[in-house]
Scaffold this active site. Sequence first.
Site, mmCIF file in Angstrom:
data_model
loop_
_atom_site.group_PDB
_atom_site.id
_atom_site.type_symbol
_atom_site.label_atom_id
_atom_site.label_comp_id
_atom_site.label_asym_id
_atom_site.label_seq_id
_atom_site.Cartn_x
_atom_site.Cartn_y
_atom_site.Cartn_z
ATOM 1 N N HIS A 88 0.842 -1.199 0.000
ATOM 2 C CA HIS A 88 0.000 0.000 0.000
ATOM 3 C C HIS A 88 0.879 1.252 0.000
ATOM 4 O O HIS A 88 0.687 2.154 -0.813
ATOM 5 C CB HIS A 88 -0.928 0.002 1.216
ATOM 6 C CG HIS A 88 -1.573 1.326 1.503
ATOM 7 N ND1 HIS A 88 -2.604 1.832 0.749
ATOM 8 C CD2 HIS A 88 -1.319 2.259 2.457
ATOM 9 C CE1 HIS A 88 -2.956 3.016 1.226
ATOM 10 N NE2 HIS A 88 -2.191 3.301 2.263
ATOM 11 N N ASP A 133 6.504 22.073 -26.143
ATOM 12 C CA ASP A 133 6.429 20.729 -25.554
ATOM 13 C C ASP A 133 7.442 20.686 -24.433
ATOM 14 O O ASP A 133 8.040 21.694 -24.090
ATOM 15 C CB ASP A 133 6.752 19.645 -26.612
ATOM 16 C CG ASP A 133 6.084 18.310 -26.257
ATOM 17 O OD1 ASP A 133 6.437 17.754 -25.207
ATOM 18 O OD2 ASP A 133 5.206 17.856 -27.016
ATOM 19 N N TRP A 161 6.999 0.024 3.921
ATOM 20 C CA TRP A 161 7.471 0.713 2.714
ATOM 21 C C TRP A 161 8.864 1.302 2.923
ATOM 22 O O TRP A 161 9.553 1.636 1.959
ATOM 23 C CB TRP A 161 6.491 1.805 2.279
ATOM 24 C CG TRP A 161 6.696 3.130 2.930
ATOM 25 C CD1 TRP A 161 6.219 3.510 4.146
ATOM 26 C CD2 TRP A 161 7.434 4.247 2.422
ATOM 27 N NE1 TRP A 161 6.615 4.782 4.431
ATOM 28 C CE2 TRP A 161 7.366 5.269 3.387
ATOM 29 C CE3 TRP A 161 8.146 4.486 1.246
ATOM 30 C CZ2 TRP A 161 7.991 6.509 3.222
ATOM 31 C CZ3 TRP A 161 8.762 5.725 1.090
ATOM 32 C CH2 TRP A 161 8.682 6.725 2.060
ATOM 33 N N SER A 206 13.046 6.269 -14.013
ATOM 34 C CA SER A 206 11.919 7.023 -14.558
ATOM 35 C C SER A 206 11.822 8.405 -13.913
ATOM 36 O O SER A 206 11.678 9.419 -14.594
ATOM 37 C CB SER A 206 10.633 6.220 -14.339
ATOM 38 O OG SER A 206 9.513 7.055 -14.409
ATOM 39 N N SER A 207 11.899 8.441 -12.585
ATOM 40 C CA SER A 207 11.753 9.725 -11.886
ATOM 41 C C SER A 207 12.867 10.688 -12.233
ATOM 42 O O SER A 207 12.634 11.884 -12.407
ATOM 43 C CB SER A 207 11.786 9.515 -10.373
ATOM 44 O OG SER A 207 10.672 8.826 -9.958
ATOM 45 N N HIS A 236 13.191 11.865 3.396
ATOM 46 C CA HIS A 236 12.591 13.117 3.793
ATOM 47 C C HIS A 236 12.371 14.073 2.632
ATOM 48 O O HIS A 236 11.269 14.578 2.461
ATOM 49 C CB HIS A 236 13.265 13.782 4.986
ATOM 50 C CG HIS A 236 12.287 14.756 5.571
ATOM 51 N ND1 HIS A 236 11.246 14.344 6.365
ATOM 52 C CD2 HIS A 236 12.090 16.063 5.331
ATOM 53 C CE1 HIS A 236 10.472 15.379 6.613
ATOM 54 N NE2 HIS A 236 10.956 16.429 6.010
ATOM 55 N N GLU A 253 11.851 13.171 -0.183
ATOM 56 C CA GLU A 253 10.780 12.502 -0.923
ATOM 57 C C GLU A 253 9.398 12.983 -0.479
ATOM 58 O O GLU A 253 8.502 13.167 -1.310
ATOM 59 C CB GLU A 253 10.915 10.985 -0.736
ATOM 60 C CG GLU A 253 9.699 10.167 -1.146
ATOM 61 C CD GLU A 253 9.479 10.134 -2.647
ATOM 62 O OE1 GLU A 253 10.408 10.443 -3.391
ATOM 63 O OE2 GLU A 253 8.360 9.780 -3.051
ATOM 64 N N TYR A 302 8.615 15.846 0.563
ATOM 65 C CA TYR A 302 8.373 17.165 -0.036
ATOM 66 C C TYR A 302 8.170 17.055 -1.534
ATOM 67 O O TYR A 302 7.451 17.857 -2.131
ATOM 68 C CB TYR A 302 9.511 18.125 0.311
ATOM 69 C CG TYR A 302 9.523 18.413 1.788
ATOM 70 C CD1 TYR A 302 8.344 18.721 2.437
ATOM 71 C CD2 TYR A 302 10.684 18.344 2.536
ATOM 72 C CE1 TYR A 302 8.323 18.956 3.793
ATOM 73 C CE2 TYR A 302 10.663 18.576 3.902
ATOM 74 C CZ TYR A 302 9.483 18.876 4.523
ATOM 75 O OH TYR A 302 9.463 19.097 5.858
ATOM 76 N N SER A 327 -1.680 27.223 -4.876
ATOM 77 C CA SER A 327 -1.318 28.613 -5.148
ATOM 78 C C SER A 327 -1.870 29.109 -6.476
ATOM 79 O O SER A 327 -1.873 30.312 -6.739
ATOM 80 C CB SER A 327 0.206 28.765 -5.148
ATOM 81 O OG SER A 327 0.749 28.227 -3.975
ATOM 82 N N HIS A 333 15.119 12.922 11.910
ATOM 83 C CA HIS A 333 13.966 13.023 12.805
ATOM 84 C C HIS A 333 13.021 11.830 12.654
ATOM 85 O O HIS A 333 12.109 11.664 13.437
ATOM 86 C CB HIS A 333 13.222 14.356 12.629
ATOM 87 C CG HIS A 333 12.540 14.530 11.307
ATOM 88 N ND1 HIS A 333 12.385 15.742 10.706
ATOM 89 C CD2 HIS A 333 11.972 13.640 10.470
ATOM 90 C CE1 HIS A 333 11.760 15.600 9.567
ATOM 91 N NE2 HIS A 333 11.491 14.341 9.397
ATOM 92 N N HIS A 334 13.264 11.009 11.623
ATOM 93 C CA HIS A 334 12.476 9.797 11.479
ATOM 94 C C HIS A 334 13.019 8.682 12.365
ATOM 95 O O HIS A 334 12.448 7.612 12.427
ATOM 96 C CB HIS A 334 12.496 9.311 10.028
ATOM 97 C CG HIS A 334 11.826 10.267 9.092
ATOM 98 N ND1 HIS A 334 10.494 10.184 8.785
ATOM 99 C CD2 HIS A 334 12.291 11.332 8.406
ATOM 100 C CE1 HIS A 334 10.174 11.159 7.941
ATOM 101 N NE2 HIS A 334 11.251 11.868 7.705
ATOM 102 N N THR A 389 6.891 26.979 5.936
ATOM 103 C CA THR A 389 5.563 26.402 5.726
ATOM 104 C C THR A 389 4.499 27.352 6.257
ATOM 105 O O THR A 389 3.456 27.545 5.621
ATOM 106 C CB THR A 389 5.458 25.030 6.423
ATOM 107 O OG1 THR A 389 6.613 24.265 6.091
ATOM 108 C CG2 THR A 389 4.221 24.288 5.969
ATOM 109 N N LYS A 402 3.791 30.021 3.846
ATOM 110 C CA LYS A 402 2.916 29.611 2.749
ATOM 111 C C LYS A 402 1.454 29.598 3.184
ATOM 112 O O LYS A 402 0.584 30.140 2.484
ATOM 113 C CB LYS A 402 3.318 28.220 2.241
ATOM 114 C CG LYS A 402 4.706 28.195 1.647
ATOM 115 C CD LYS A 402 4.969 26.922 0.880
ATOM 116 C CE LYS A 402 4.295 26.955 -0.447
ATOM 117 N NZ LYS A 402 5.108 27.549 -1.511
ATOM 118 N N ARG A 409 1.808 1.035 14.982
ATOM 119 C CA ARG A 409 1.428 0.878 13.584
ATOM 120 C C ARG A 409 1.871 -0.491 13.082
ATOM 121 O O ARG A 409 2.637 -1.184 13.739
ATOM 122 C CB ARG A 409 2.043 1.998 12.738
ATOM 123 C CG ARG A 409 3.551 2.002 12.759
ATOM 124 C CD ARG A 409 4.140 3.265 12.157
ATOM 125 N NE ARG A 409 4.028 3.276 10.704
ATOM 126 C CZ ARG A 409 4.872 3.947 9.891
ATOM 127 N NH1 ARG A 409 5.856 4.655 10.397
ATOM 128 N NH2 ARG A 409 4.705 3.930 8.590
#
Lengths: 517, 299
Positions: free
Chosen positions: A67, A96, A132, A160-161, A244, A246, A248, A259, A293-294, A319, A322, A441
């Site tokens: 998932h 293009d 994951w 790809s990315s 991390h 990722e 964002y 925006s 921090h993870h 943040t 924003k 979890r």
Amino acid sequence: MADHHPTGIKRWLFTTNHKDIGSMYLWFSFIMFFIGGAMAMVIRAELYQPGLQFVEPNFFNQMTTMHGLIMVFGAVMPSMVGLANWLIPMQIGAPDMALPRMNNWSFWILPFAFTLLLSSLFMEGGAPNFGWTFYAPLSTTYGPPSTDFFILGVHMMGISSIMGAINVIVTVFNMRAPGMTLMKMPLFVWTWVITAFLLIMVMPVLAGAVTMMLTDRHFGTSFFDAAGGGDPVMFQHIFWFFGHPEVYIMILPAFGVASEIIPAFARKKLFGYASMVYATASIALLSFIVWAHHMFTVGMPLAGELFFMIATMLIAVPTGVKVFNWVATMWKGSMTFETPMLFAIAFVILFTIGGFSGVMLAMAPVDFQYHDTYFVVAHFHYVLFPGAIFGTTAAVYYWLPKWTGKMYNEKMGKIHFWWSMIAVNLTFFPMHFSGLAGMPRRIPDYNMMFADFNQLASIGAFALGLSQLFFLFIVIKTIRSGKKSEDKPWDGATGLEWDKLPCPAPYHTFDTPPKVD
Amino acid sequence: MSTETKEKYEKYYVPEQSPWPIVGAIGLFLLAFGGGNFIQQTTGKYGNEGSWGWLIFLVGLSIILYMMWSWWRDTVRESMGGLYSSQMDRSFRQGMLWFITSEVMFFAAFFGGLFYARTMVMPWLGGEGNNAMTHALLWPEFIPSWPMVETPAGDTTTAMGAFGLPAINTAILLTSSWTLTIAHHALIKGNRNTLINYTVITALLGVIFLCLQAYEYYEAYHHMGLTLGSGIYGSTFFMLTGFHGLHVTIGTIFLIVLSIRCASGHFKPENHFAFEAGAWYWHFVDVVWLFLFIFVYIL
């Protein structure tokens, strides 16, 4: 202007057209969204009550793992790339994407990569079951045989990315119409170019991490094995150095969407355009120095805990800028509340809730309580579902007339909005409470005391799943039998794609660059 | 449309349909699927019996190589046919620079692993910080030192010295960057013979480097007991130098192709993106080697 386009299957297989590729990305991510969503339904069905009802614990673990992987790499990221493909060339007045053939390669790798990943469900030993985040040694010493195909699938997604990101960044820096200076670009373009930068910087690190996993699994290296002088915690450092930024990568384009949409329906210019750009860039740069921090609870030195705690909390500043700017844009605006605007406002409010719980998690001493509980699950689902996915949903409603030339049914759109809005909160808000009370979890069974919150979450999740099927129905209905859209269905919309192009946008746009004042 | 600008712009060439991207995607899939099975069948770890993995891997690899050949053939033809504008040229340049940036980050992951293992993990395994019990209970015999010639588990190996073959290889790569720059200057000045000679010399230096590295690996495996499995020292040593060697291989092939294209007169003093891309790539490989020489061999 010639609107001739190739027909048949070759149009899609061999295309070099950014609109075709954008559509393929969006549909692909939509399919992945439902596959990943179906797995979420399995998870929530199992968690509807304590005890084991439907699935084995090992299969439950496979579901949480797949998932997460499918939603992150298959649904959210490709949906953002799809939006980028459709919108960036039109918004900057380019004919293009800069490298159209590579663009097509970026897309077509994905279906194959996910075939590989999904096929692991049918392999002996089952799909990856380590979450994951695929921490070592769960994924190295104890990973099922299918882990190797997961690794190679991640390599393909990474290729790809990276190619997609290079394409975006080069398009933006090299293909802008004359007069479209950097500080005139729509914010969606800005957020995407910063996202692309993050992708180029961190996807190769992910490739490095999975490569080390592969060699640890099969070729005797000891990167993540303390007996050989390595360290399982090293895996976490490398993974989160990717991970991390990722997160964002998944949210910044949604910032861009909000925006665009909020000014259009507040009928005011975006408040603090320049500060929005700088805030986005600051968030991106800070994202490189907050990864640990993870992993506050792995036993880092105190200096590390402090550094990563403070750096993380710093992110709240840009943040906050924003969120303030979005609210200030709406302040005294002539607001109307069409579906895209509703999703955008919900995005601002609910993303902020996710941001607040993020600040809570950023505090190292209290994170020892929250770590690996449902509070974390609540936090990142608040920034991902009503954040990234509401952002994409808002974008789909907003630009659907531009893409298809048809208008969605406003009443259905509103039903979809309220349905998702209630369901998403019903699903994820109770998880804050079960998490704070200590529910871990990634477990298929739990203590009786968590039963009520879990039942609420499961009911919410089923409703949320249905609401997304309704969304699919609305999109298909719009394409098949929607009312013809005016060329400019939103009177407050600005930007080249609204001002200079009809609805639907012709197959080839801006063969000659438009004049931007 | 009325919104079009009056000035004349060079048209940006948006290529017509191309089959190569989808062919490349299929090739990658077969490469990954075959490769994964090949690995499992070779190591025999999961009872994945059979020996067909390598076959699919090779088919995938052939498709990828065919795709690359054809795709670049199309590009070269279009470029020679004058379809590319200067704006297009900038797209290629920027694309190449960002690609190299991503390559830098790939190496950064492995360098990061090396630094972390040396400066954090090793002292911790030796009992520093709050890890006294880890050391005392699990590996009390372990003495932290780098190169880690004895792992906590007790496997021993020999460290690779810096000032034999690696120093010679450093000199070779530095020289090759210099010869390539001479070739580039000759290209800009329109001096074709110098261009061809020095590009060929650069490619040859690449080949020599690879031969010496192969010899170094042979020595490591057969006489020094230094292998991929020699703990974290062997892991970082072989993964870093190995991926660098892979990049030298790619760069050398790149240079060989460039030599042929130089000889066929493909490049003009004002228009030679492919040559510059190859040169950038080669310098990147060179710089990575300097970091390797310092952090893997010397320090």
